[in-house]
Design a protein around this motif. Structure first.
Motif, PDB file in Angstrom:
ATOM      1  N   ASP A 174       0.827  -1.206   0.000  1.00 47.80           N
ATOM      2  CA  ASP A 174       0.000   0.000   0.000  1.00 47.80           C
ATOM      3  C   ASP A 174       0.864   1.260   0.000  1.00 47.80           C
ATOM      4  OD1 ASP A 174      -2.286  -1.491  -0.054  1.00 47.80           O
ATOM      5  OD2 ASP A 174      -2.741  -1.253   2.086  1.00 47.80           O
ATOM      6  N   GLU A 175       1.905   1.258   0.805  1.00 49.33           N
ATOM      7  CA  GLU A 175       2.785   2.428   0.882  1.00 49.33           C
ATOM      8  C   GLU A 175       3.490   2.688  -0.443  1.00 49.33           C
ATOM      9  OE1 GLU A 175       3.249   4.698   3.260  1.00 49.33           O
ATOM     10  OE2 GLU A 175       1.624   3.753   4.370  1.00 49.33           O
ATOM     11  N   THR A 176       3.955   1.631  -1.099  1.00 48.92           N
ATOM     12  CA  THR A 176       4.636   1.828  -2.378  1.00 48.92           C
ATOM     13  C   THR A 176       3.659   2.268  -3.461  1.00 48.92           C
ATOM     14  OG1 THR A 176       4.449  -0.526  -2.861  1.00 48.92           O
ATOM     15  CG2 THR A 176       6.508   0.229  -1.901  1.00 48.92           C
ATOM     16  N   ALA A 177       2.424   1.773  -3.418  1.00 51.04           N
ATOM     17  CA  ALA A 177       1.420   2.198  -4.395  1.00 51.04           C
ATOM     18  C   ALA A 177       1.107   3.681  -4.221  1.00 51.04           C
ATOM     19  CB  ALA A 177       0.153   1.355  -4.251  1.00 51.04           C
ATOM     20  N   VAL A 178       0.990   4.130  -2.986  1.00 49.73           N
ATOM     21  CA  VAL A 178       0.719   5.540  -2.712  1.00 49.73           C
ATOM     22  C   VAL A 178       1.900   6.399  -3.155  1.00 49.73           C
ATOM     23  CG1 VAL A 178       0.432   7.211  -0.852  1.00 49.73           C
ATOM     24  CG2 VAL A 178      -0.926   5.141  -0.865  1.00 49.73           C
ATOM     25  N   ALA A 179       3.107   5.944  -2.877  1.00 48.23           N
ATOM     26  CA  ALA A 179       4.292   6.717  -3.269  1.00 48.23           C
ATOM     27  C   ALA A 179       4.384   6.852  -4.780  1.00 48.23           C
ATOM     28  CB  ALA A 179       5.548   6.046  -2.720  1.00 48.23           C
ATOM     29  N   VAL A 201      -4.690   4.826  -2.423  1.00 49.73           N
ATOM     30  CA  VAL A 201      -4.392   3.406  -2.253  1.00 49.73           C
ATOM     31  C   VAL A 201      -5.170   2.590  -3.278  1.00 49.73           C
ATOM     32  CG1 VAL A 201      -4.589   1.440  -0.708  1.00 49.73           C
ATOM     33  CG2 VAL A 201      -3.809   3.612   0.160  1.00 49.73           C
ATOM     34  N   LYS A 202      -6.437   2.900  -3.471  1.00 46.59           N
ATOM     35  CA  LYS A 202      -7.253   2.150  -4.411  1.00 46.59           C
ATOM     36  C   LYS A 202      -7.780   3.018  -5.551  1.00 46.59           C
ATOM     37  CE  LYS A 202      -8.838  -1.238  -1.091  1.00 46.59           C
ATOM     38  NZ  LYS A 202      -9.997  -1.881  -0.484  1.00 46.59           N
ATOM     39  N   HIS A 203      -7.227   4.209  -5.710  1.00 38.65           N
ATOM     40  CA  HIS A 203      -7.703   5.135  -6.742  1.00 38.65           C
ATOM     41  C   HIS A 203      -6.485   5.735  -7.428  1.00 38.65           C
ATOM     42  CE1 HIS A 203     -10.233   8.156  -8.637  1.00 38.65           C
ATOM     43  NE2 HIS A 203      -9.344   9.062  -8.268  1.00 38.65           N
ATOM     44  N   HIS A 204      -6.456   5.704  -8.747  1.00 33.41           N
ATOM     45  CA  HIS A 204      -5.334   6.265  -9.485  1.00 33.41           C
ATOM     46  C   HIS A 204      -5.479   7.774  -9.582  1.00 33.41           C
ATOM     47  CE1 HIS A 204      -3.714   2.400 -10.604  1.00 33.41           C
ATOM     48  NE2 HIS A 204      -4.949   2.009 -10.853  1.00 33.41           N
ATOM     49  N   VAL A 205      -4.368   8.476  -9.540  1.00 31.12           N
ATOM     50  CA  VAL A 205      -4.385   9.927  -9.468  1.00 31.12           C
ATOM     51  C   VAL A 205      -4.852  10.553 -10.784  1.00 31.12           C
ATOM     52  CG1 VAL A 205      -1.987  10.316 -10.119  1.00 31.12           C
ATOM     53  CG2 VAL A 205      -3.102  11.911  -8.619  1.00 31.12           C
ATOM     54  N   MET A 206      -4.563   9.946 -11.915  1.00 35.03           N
ATOM     55  CA  MET A 206      -4.925  10.543 -13.192  1.00 35.03           C
ATOM     56  C   MET A 206      -6.292  10.079 -13.690  1.00 35.03           C
ATOM     57  SD  MET A 206      -2.491  12.536 -13.443  1.00 35.03           S
ATOM     58  CE  MET A 206      -2.891  13.289 -14.978  1.00 35.03           C
ATOM     59  N   ASP A 207      -6.986   9.281 -12.915  1.00 34.34           N
ATOM     60  CA  ASP A 207      -8.324   8.835 -13.283  1.00 34.34           C
ATOM     61  C   ASP A 207      -9.316   9.871 -12.783  1.00 34.34           C
ATOM     62  OD1 ASP A 207     -10.540   7.449 -14.051  1.00 34.34           O
ATOM     63  OD2 ASP A 207     -10.427   5.968 -12.450  1.00 34.34           O
ATOM     64  N   CYS A 208      -9.942  10.567 -13.729  1.00 33.58           N
ATOM     65  CA  CYS A 208     -10.856  11.636 -13.323  1.00 33.58           C
ATOM     66  C   CYS A 208     -12.201  11.086 -12.868  1.00 33.58           C
ATOM     67  CB  CYS A 208     -11.040  12.625 -14.469  1.00 33.58           C
ATOM     68  SG  CYS A 208     -11.872  11.943 -15.903  1.00 33.58           S
TER      69      CYS A 208
END
Length: 101
Positions: A17-22, A47-54
């Protein structure tokens, strides 16, 4: 009572989870999102949501291509059904190769 195996699984899950967030925070900063943005302020939202997914289903990047575009086939299906009988030069502009005699 937890065993050593359970402790290992828990710590491994937390590390993933930490590496996915980083990674998502790194992507956000690379795309110009600053520390004022919500994605970087509260990084554990990623953690369960991608940053570029609007999240907009009408978005051409996030939505279903069968609904957003007028094509009935996805890119993978087009690649599958492409014309493989006619050989074209792979490293050219797509013209048929010159026949050498």
């Amino acid at each position: 009572m937890s065993t050593e195996n359970d402790k290992f699984k828990n710590s491994r899950r937390r590390l993933k989870d930490e590496t996915a967030v980083a990674r998502q925070v790194k992507i956000a900063r690379a795309h110009g999102l600053t520390d004022k943005d919500l994605a970087v302020k509260e990084p554990h939202r990623l953690v369960k949501h991608h940053v570029m997914d609007c999240g907009n289903p009408q978005c051409p990047l996030c939505g279903n291509p069968r609904r957003t575009h007028k094509d009935t086939l996805t890119a993978q299906e087009k690649r599958l059904f492409q014309d493989v009988d006619n050989a074209t030069d792979r490293h050219s502009n797509g013209l048929p190769p010159v026949q050498e005699e």
